[in-house]
Write an enzyme that holds these catalytic residues in place. Structure first.
Site, PDB file in Angstrom:
ATOM      1  N   LEU A  86       0.833  -1.198   0.000  1.00  0.00           N
ATOM      2  CA  LEU A  86       0.000   0.000   0.000  1.00  0.00           C
ATOM      3  C   LEU A  86       0.864   1.243   0.000  1.00  0.00           C
ATOM      4  O   LEU A  86       1.953   1.258   0.561  1.00  0.00           O
ATOM      5  CB  LEU A  86      -0.873   0.023   1.262  1.00  0.00           C
ATOM      6  N   LYS A 119      -4.940  -1.040  10.587  1.00  0.00           N
ATOM      7  CA  LYS A 119      -3.848  -1.687   9.868  1.00  0.00           C
ATOM      8  C   LYS A 119      -3.088  -2.537  10.872  1.00  0.00           C
ATOM      9  O   LYS A 119      -2.314  -2.032  11.689  1.00  0.00           O
ATOM     10  CB  LYS A 119      -2.927  -0.663   9.229  1.00  0.00           C
ATOM     11  N   LYS A 317      -0.576   5.989   8.147  1.00  0.00           N
ATOM     12  CA  LYS A 317       0.288   5.538   9.243  1.00  0.00           C
ATOM     13  C   LYS A 317       0.187   6.482  10.432  1.00  0.00           C
ATOM     14  O   LYS A 317       0.108   7.697  10.247  1.00  0.00           O
ATOM     15  CB  LYS A 317       1.745   5.482   8.769  1.00  0.00           C
ATOM     16  N   CYS A 414      24.971  23.876 -11.131  1.00  0.00           N
ATOM     17  CA  CYS A 414      25.462  24.334 -12.435  1.00  0.00           C
ATOM     18  C   CYS A 414      25.284  25.832 -12.639  1.00  0.00           C
ATOM     19  O   CYS A 414      25.719  26.369 -13.655  1.00  0.00           O
ATOM     20  CB  CYS A 414      24.788  23.551 -13.567  1.00  0.00           C
TER      21      CYS A 414
END
Ligand code: IVH
Length: 674
Positions: A86, A119, A317, A414
């Protein structure tokens, strides 16, 4: 059948029926009807009768829950549909972004129903039912190939051996998480401490170690639990949504997590995320977040999947540990596509035992949104395995000496003037000759996601780039051993190996090569689609934007990027050079080569008597496995020879598959003959 046998058969059927029913009431419904003593008596009677009449044992007999079968090793199982992972979100904003992506993809603005689920921090498994009977259980493995752990799975009380009810499908693949409760884990470790055995580090490791036991009797003694979270293929059940599917699984006899929650829109999802986060520490099992899924199966189908994760689901989460420290400076990194990323340089601070001294600041808008200043005391966070991130300044602790963070106007590498396109959050260096971009592209080219050239990692490429030995991709193929040897850190063997790896990579697949080129918007999945459609590099180079758009799965951005890329004369010259040097392609899927150890990562320790270390490593590689030299979470198999040292002890704690030389030899021989 004799009368006696008929009577025994009848009694066995009664016992199984009763025990399965009591089992269901006790473990799934948490509402037992009889005492433990009565249950034990029924069970004893069943075991005694089955011992006398072993031919009458059926696959759904509750006696299989005590385990019995001992295996020499695990057999591989190919998942019919890959078990994906996931995408992660770590904040409310990222959950809302998910909805934004969905709406854009579906091109509609309606609210979606979502299912939010805890979860679980355990292990994913797949269980196959044929005509209602549990016939196979396997671990997720690498997502494509797992290991057959059927007899271990049969010991888990909340997994039905036979689906309940009359309306069961002919075939069903149920997926979900095996885990241990915190209490179960504590008791298990207590028992292990008493027995002088090594303790498991956490419930997840303990669950993994228990499920991957070769002796299912041991698994049976571990209080493993299971919550299903879905089915492999929605068409296997006659239903239209995730919630319905879970409720059907409940009717089939599975225990469904009571915290699964239907949300009417994304606001409810975000609210529920906070509810779960608060509740997290009151649960008797560990969760590390919430999974949110689009409820409707037809919408899930339209959304489909990316290479590793479905578009219709997201792992939200929970916040991991946080700490405060000082923002000392900001550096600006130039990425492969010229994107400029501000990186916070922090006073080193320990987060979950890891010292953190750098953290991403994402982009200019994020710095502004958070109102960060140089010298600020800041709150930093590590969430999951991702790079640490600065959350916010602690404004109360300012003393007035803090300074504004200024974005550069020219590329720090650069000196080219930087551009920010209207509507984009990202500042870019538009100079395609920018050395930082070139180097990053080269690193991507040789990386695992690209051509996977071993020995030419980040460090080596930087060295070769700085020494002006490699400036573009064809230069890599011109390298000789004598170029590498004068450079620091190279020896005969490493130089020889690197040159060999480069040479080997000339033979590749078109899709690998295309993803290695790092064309914007063209990842692994699109590259595979391109190979399928065009077959040869020549035909790709001849194609126009419309031809790209004709490929299902390639959108406007991808097609435009491809056109632009292949129209660039410098690119065409480079590709021509590569073909001249001998780059050639084999089709991705027709090689027919068996790679039974694909996805397996081996580590050797101790002395082998029948093989040299290199021989053993070669055997693994020939069968598609990988070999590494140090122990990490990635390792799946430890081969322990004589005097194995402490890797073996650690590997036991990590619940890896541990093979002695004899077992290793058998594994190799079996796979060769397969
Ligand atoms: S859905 C394609 N639902 O998380 C859908 N996964 O990061 C994939 N997990 O391997 C999985 N609880 O082990 C889903 N309610 C849940 C879950 C869950 C835990 C784990 C699972 C998976 C991993 C994905």
């Amino acid at each position: 059948m004799s009368e006696n046998l008929t009577a025994v058969k009848k009694r066995l059927e009664e016992l199984r029926e009763q025990i399965n029913q009591h089992n269901y009431r006790y473990y799934v419904l948490d509402d037992p009807l009889i005492s433990d003593g009565e249950y034990d008596r029924l069970f004893r009677e069943l075991l005694d009768l089955e011992e006398k009449f072993p031919r009458l044992i059926t696959p759904d007999s509750p006696s299989v829950r005590v385990g019995g079968q001992t295996l020499a090793g695990f057999v591989q199982v190919v998942h019919r549909f890959p078990m994906l992972s996931l995408e992660n979100a770590f904040s409310d904003g990222e959950i809302r972004d998910f909805e934004g992506r969905l709406k854009r993809y579906l091109q509609r603005d309606d609210d979606n129903d979502y299912v939010a689920e805890p979860k679980l921090d355990g292990l994913a498994i797949e269980i196959v039912y044929e005509n209602g009977f549990l016939t196979q259980g396997s671990t997720r493995g690498d997502g494509k190939i797992g290991e057959d752990v059927t007899s271990n799975i049969r010991t888990i009380n909340t997994i039905p051996l036979r689906l309940r009810g009359s309306n069961v499908p002919d075939y069903l693949e149920v997926r979900g998480e095996v885990f241990l409760t915190i209490e179960g884990f504590r008791k298990l470790n207590e028992r292990r401490a008493d027995a002088g055995e090594v303790l498991f580090a956490n419930p997840r490791n303990a669950a993994a170690g228990s499920l991957r036991q070769l002796d299912s009797k041991i698994t049976a003694q571990r209080p493993l639990q299971f919550f299903p979270y879905g089915i492999s293929d929605p068409s296997l059940l006659d239903c239209g949504s995730q919630l319905e599917a879970l409720s059907i699984l409940g009717r089939f006899g599975f225990k469904i997590n009571p915290l699964v929650h239907l949300c009417k829109d994304i606001n409810e999802v975000v609210d529920y995320f906070h509810v779960l986060q608060k509740q997290r520490h009151d649960l008797d099992y560990e969760i590390d977040g919430m999974v949110v899924k689009v409820n409707s199966f037809p919408l899930q189908k339209r959304l489909g999947s990316k290479a590793r994760s479905p578009r219709w689901a997201l792992a939200c989460k929970f916040l991991a540990s946080q700490a405060t420290t000082r923002l000392l400076d900001v550096e600006f990194n130039v990425g492969r596509t010229g994107a400029i990323t501000p990186v916070a340089i922090l006073e080193p601070v320990s987060l979950e035992g890891v010292t953190v001294s750098r953290a991403t600041l994402h982009n200019e808008d994020e710095i502004k949104r958070k109102g960060l200043r140089l010298g600020d005391r800041v709150l930093v966070q590590r969430a999951g395995d991702v790079i640490p991130e600065v959350i916010q300044p602690i404004i109360d602790l300012r003393n007035g000496s803090e300074e504004e963070i200024r974005m550069p106007s020219v590329c720090p590498e650069c000196g080219h003037k930087l551009l920010r396109k209207p509507g984009e959050a990202i500042l870019r260096c538009p100079n395609i000759d920018c050395p930082a971009q070139r180097l990053r592209s080269l690193i991507h080219f040789t990386s695992k996601a690209g051509m996977d050239i071993e020995g030419l990692g980040k460090k080596a490429l930087k060295q070769l780039f700085d020494a002006k030995l490699v400036n573009d991709i064809p230069d890599i193929y011109q390298l000789k051993q004598s170029d590498l040897l004068p450079l620091e850190g190279w020896a005969d063997k490493s130089a020889e190996n690197a040159i060999l790896a480069i040479s080997k990579s000339r033979k590749t697949t078109l899709s690998r090569f295309l993803s290695a080129l790092g064309i914007r918007f063209i990842g692994e999945v699109t590259a595979a689609l391109l190979e399928k459609q065009f077959k040869t590099l020549d035909r790709l180079m001849q194609a126009g934007e419309d031809d790209f758009l004709d490929v299902e799965g390639i959108g406007g951005q991808g097609a435009a990027s491809l056109r632009q890329y292949f129209a660039d004369p410098a690119v065409r010259t480079m590709l021509g050079q590569l073909l001249e040097i001998g780059l050639h392609f084999t089709p991705s899927d027709s090689s027919g080569r068996q790679e039974p150890l694909a996805g397996k990562i081996f580590l050797f320790t101790g002395r082998l008597s029948g093989f040299s270390r290199n021989e053993a490593k070669d055997r693994v590689k020939e069968l598609g496995g990988q070999v590494v030299s140090s122990l990490s979470k990635k390792v799946t198999h430890l081969v322990a020879g004589e005097k194995p040292g402490n890797k073996l002890k650690k590997a036991r704690d990590m619940a890896l598959v541990i093979l002695d030389e004899e077992e290793f030899k058998r594994l190799i021989e079996d796979n060769y003959s397969a």
